[in-house]
Design an enzyme around this catalytic site. Structure first.
Site, short mmCIF file in Angstrom:
data_model
loop_
_atom_site.label_atom_id
_atom_site.label_comp_id
_atom_site.label_asym_id
_atom_site.label_seq_id
_atom_site.Cartn_x
_atom_site.Cartn_y
_atom_site.Cartn_z
N LYS A 190 -26.38 -36.36 94.47
CA LYS A 190 -27.27 -37.37 95.05
C LYS A 190 -28.38 -36.66 95.81
CE LYS A 190 -27.41 -41.95 95.75
NZ LYS A 190 -27.05 -43.03 94.85
N GLY B 204 -25.99 -62.68 97.25
CA GLY B 204 -27.09 -61.79 96.85
C GLY B 204 -27.54 -62.12 95.43
N GLY C 75 -30.28 -60.77 93.72
CA GLY C 75 -31.30 -59.79 93.36
C GLY C 75 -31.19 -59.41 91.90
N VAL D 149 -29.11 -57.60 90.28
CA VAL D 149 -27.77 -57.70 89.70
C VAL D 149 -27.22 -59.12 89.84
CG1 VAL D 149 -25.40 -56.83 89.76
CG2 VAL D 149 -27.30 -55.27 90.20
P1 NAD Z 1 -31.58 -56.18 95.10
O1 NAD Z 1 -32.26 -55.57 96.27
O2 NAD Z 1 -32.36 -56.49 93.88
O3 NAD Z 1 -30.83 -57.52 95.53
C1 NAD Z 1 -30.15 -57.69 96.72
C2 NAD Z 1 -30.25 -59.16 97.08
O4 NAD Z 1 -29.43 -59.39 98.23
C3 NAD Z 1 -31.66 -59.61 97.43
O5 NAD Z 1 -31.97 -60.79 96.72
C4 NAD Z 1 -31.59 -59.84 98.93
O6 NAD Z 1 -32.49 -60.86 99.37
C5 NAD Z 1 -30.15 -60.26 99.09
N1 NAD Z 1 -29.62 -60.12 100.44
C6 NAD Z 1 -29.91 -59.20 101.38
N2 NAD Z 1 -29.23 -59.45 102.51
C7 NAD Z 1 -28.48 -60.54 102.27
C8 NAD Z 1 -27.56 -61.28 103.03
N3 NAD Z 1 -27.26 -60.98 104.30
N4 NAD Z 1 -26.95 -62.35 102.47
C9 NAD Z 1 -27.25 -62.71 101.21
N5 NAD Z 1 -28.12 -62.05 100.43
C10 NAD Z 1 -28.73 -60.98 100.96
O7 NAD Z 1 -30.38 -55.18 94.77
P2 NAD Z 1 -29.57 -55.06 93.41
O8 NAD Z 1 -30.15 -53.99 92.59
O9 NAD Z 1 -29.35 -56.43 92.85
O10 NAD Z 1 -28.17 -54.49 93.95
C11 NAD Z 1 -27.25 -55.33 94.64
C12 NAD Z 1 -26.08 -54.51 95.15
O11 NAD Z 1 -25.46 -53.84 94.04
C13 NAD Z 1 -26.49 -53.37 96.12
O12 NAD Z 1 -25.44 -53.19 97.04
C14 NAD Z 1 -26.58 -52.17 95.22
O13 NAD Z 1 -26.38 -50.96 95.94
C15 NAD Z 1 -25.45 -52.44 94.26
N6 NAD Z 1 -25.60 -51.76 92.97
C16 NAD Z 1 -26.69 -52.01 92.22
C17 NAD Z 1 -26.82 -51.35 90.98
C18 NAD Z 1 -27.99 -51.64 90.09
O14 NAD Z 1 -27.95 -51.24 88.91
N7 NAD Z 1 -29.04 -52.32 90.56
C19 NAD Z 1 -25.83 -50.46 90.55
C20 NAD Z 1 -24.70 -50.25 91.35
C21 NAD Z 1 -24.61 -50.90 92.57
#
Ligand code: NAD
Length: 368
Positions: free
Chosen positions: A92, A200, A202, A204
């Site tokens: 990392k 959440g 976002g 994912v």
């Molecule tokens: P993202 O930033 O696109 O989405 C996160 C969402 O969570 C956003 O819509 C945000 O508004 C919302 N959020 C933030 N605080 C919040 C709260 N208190 N209550 C409710 N919603 C809240 O991120 P992502 O890429 O969708 O990833 C989501 C999670 O999955 C993260 O923890 C990330 O580390 C993990 N993850 C993502 C991937 C990937 O491929 N994107 C891979 C492995 C792990």
């Protein structure tokens, strides 16, 4: 040619007594006075292959905090790759964000030179605070970068595959708790009419909702972003809850897809679902929270197992991206979780502990 304002220093030996040091193979610190880059790369293990992990850009309060983070995150990547069977190792990078060093293409290129100096033992990708666009700047300086857009020969956004793996893991978790056979671990019928609480929406979370809705699940959703909530309610007939009520919502399964640390001494006794299976990283506030879930009879799908679809996708990027292979490997998350649930029941230990042990075992075995 490495320029004079650019310095790379190995700090591995100085970390021997650091609480997060876990026999990391190499930790290097890089500084570039021209762009203001200050970054660390930690290679935890290359036992199973070259280390692959994203580059995080974060406002660390000082270098020590960044060191702690990179040690912890790189070890987590080793475990994630080991369990997912990607034949990659764990590494990392973290960049110390500061107001005097804006994230410019020049800064990202300096970071690319830093990555290149490790001669392929570390392959970078985007992470929190860095983007696909940034990786294109990195690509100008090194071959050792993944997660590039498909039109640039990469595998594109990993989120849809992360969502797909999480969906597969949710099916397996529901099937396990319903006492079904392992062949039902990937049967979408198990989710029909089940109530799933998604935190959440976002990259994912929204994609996951789409897959769950298509399979007949009833969705409860929360996000701090009102527009996303509205979209999920409209598209997937979801019921919206305030963000601080989603973990306690009565549901068959709670899928955290937002923040880390959501499972803690406060939330665990009040969880509204008997299963926690979601994509968020570092869901347990601390290791003891895995034991708390186990004692409470909550089935927990360990985060680094269920959310591995994204890195499986990235690991299938070279030499030529193979989306079908990535999808088939991602489906395996369901079977891996099944093994973890089985072992947890056999030895009466938390699933989080079983997953860590499984990863450590795999790291000891060098695959030819
Ligand atoms: P993202 O930033 O696109 O989405 C996160 C969402 O969570 C956003 O819509 C945000 O508004 C919302 N959020 C933030 N605080 C919040 C709260 N208190 N209550 C409710 N919603 C809240 O991120 P992502 O890429 O969708 O990833 C989501 C999670 O999955 C993260 O923890 C990330 O580390 C993990 N993850 C993502 C991937 C990937 O491929 N994107 C891979 C492995 C792990």
């Amino acid at each position: 040619m490495i320029k004079q304002h650019f310095s790379i220093q190995s700090i591995t030996e100085s970390l021997a007594s650091h609480p997060e040091y876990d026999g990391h193979e190499e930790v290097v610190f890089c500084e570039d006075s021209e762009t203001g880059l200050q970054a660390l790369i930690a290679i935890h293990s290359t036992t199973l292959g070259p280390s692959l992990g994203g580059s995080r850009r974060w406002k660390y309060s000082d270098r020590n905090e960044a060191v702690t983070d990179v040690l912890r995150l790189s070890k987590g990547m080793s475990y994630k790759h080991a369990i997912a069977g990607t034949r990659m190792g764990g590494g990392k990078a973290v960049m110390i964000a500061n107001p005097d060093a804006e994230k410019t293409p020049a800064l990202m290129r300096a970071f690319g030179r830093f990555v290149d100096s490790l001669e392929g033992r570390y392959i970078t990708a985007e992470d929190v605070g860095t983007s696909v666009q940034d990786m294109l700047s990195v690509r100008e300086e090194t071959e050792n970068v993944s997660g590039l857009p498909i039109e640039h020969g990469g595998s594109g956004d990993p989120s849809p595959m992360t969502a797909y793996g999480t969906y597969c893991g949710i099916l397996a978790s529901l099937a396990w708790n319903q006492g079904l056979d392992q062949q039902e671990a990937c049967n979408s019928e198990v989710v029909k009419d089940r109530v799933i609480a998604v935190q959440g929406l976002g990259h994912v979370g929204m994609d996951l909702c789409q897959q769950l809705f298509a399979a007949g699940a009833k969705l409860i959703v929360a996000d701090v972003n009102a527009a996303r909530v509205e979209e999920a309610c409209h598209q997937f007939k979801a019921i919206a809850l305030p963000p601080d009520e989603i973990a306690t919502a009565e549901a068959d399964l709670f899928a955290p897809c937002a923040l880390g640390g959501i499972l803690n001494t406060v939330s665990i006794p009040n969880l509204g679902a008997a299963i926690v299976a979601g994509a968020a990283n570092n869901q347990l506030m601390d290791d003891e929270d895995g034991a708390r879930l186990h004692q409470q009879g909550v089935l927990y799908a360990p985060d680094f197992v269920i959310n591995a679809g994204g890195i499986i996708n990235i690991a299938n990027e070279k030499p030529t991206y193979d989306a079908d292979k990535a999808r088939t490997q991602t489906q395996e998350i369901a079977n891996t979780l099944w093994q973890i649930f089985q072992r947890s029941r056999e030895i009466n230990r938390p699933t989080s502990v079983v997953a860590d042990e499984l990863a450590r075992q795999k790291l000891l075995v060098v695959t030819p």
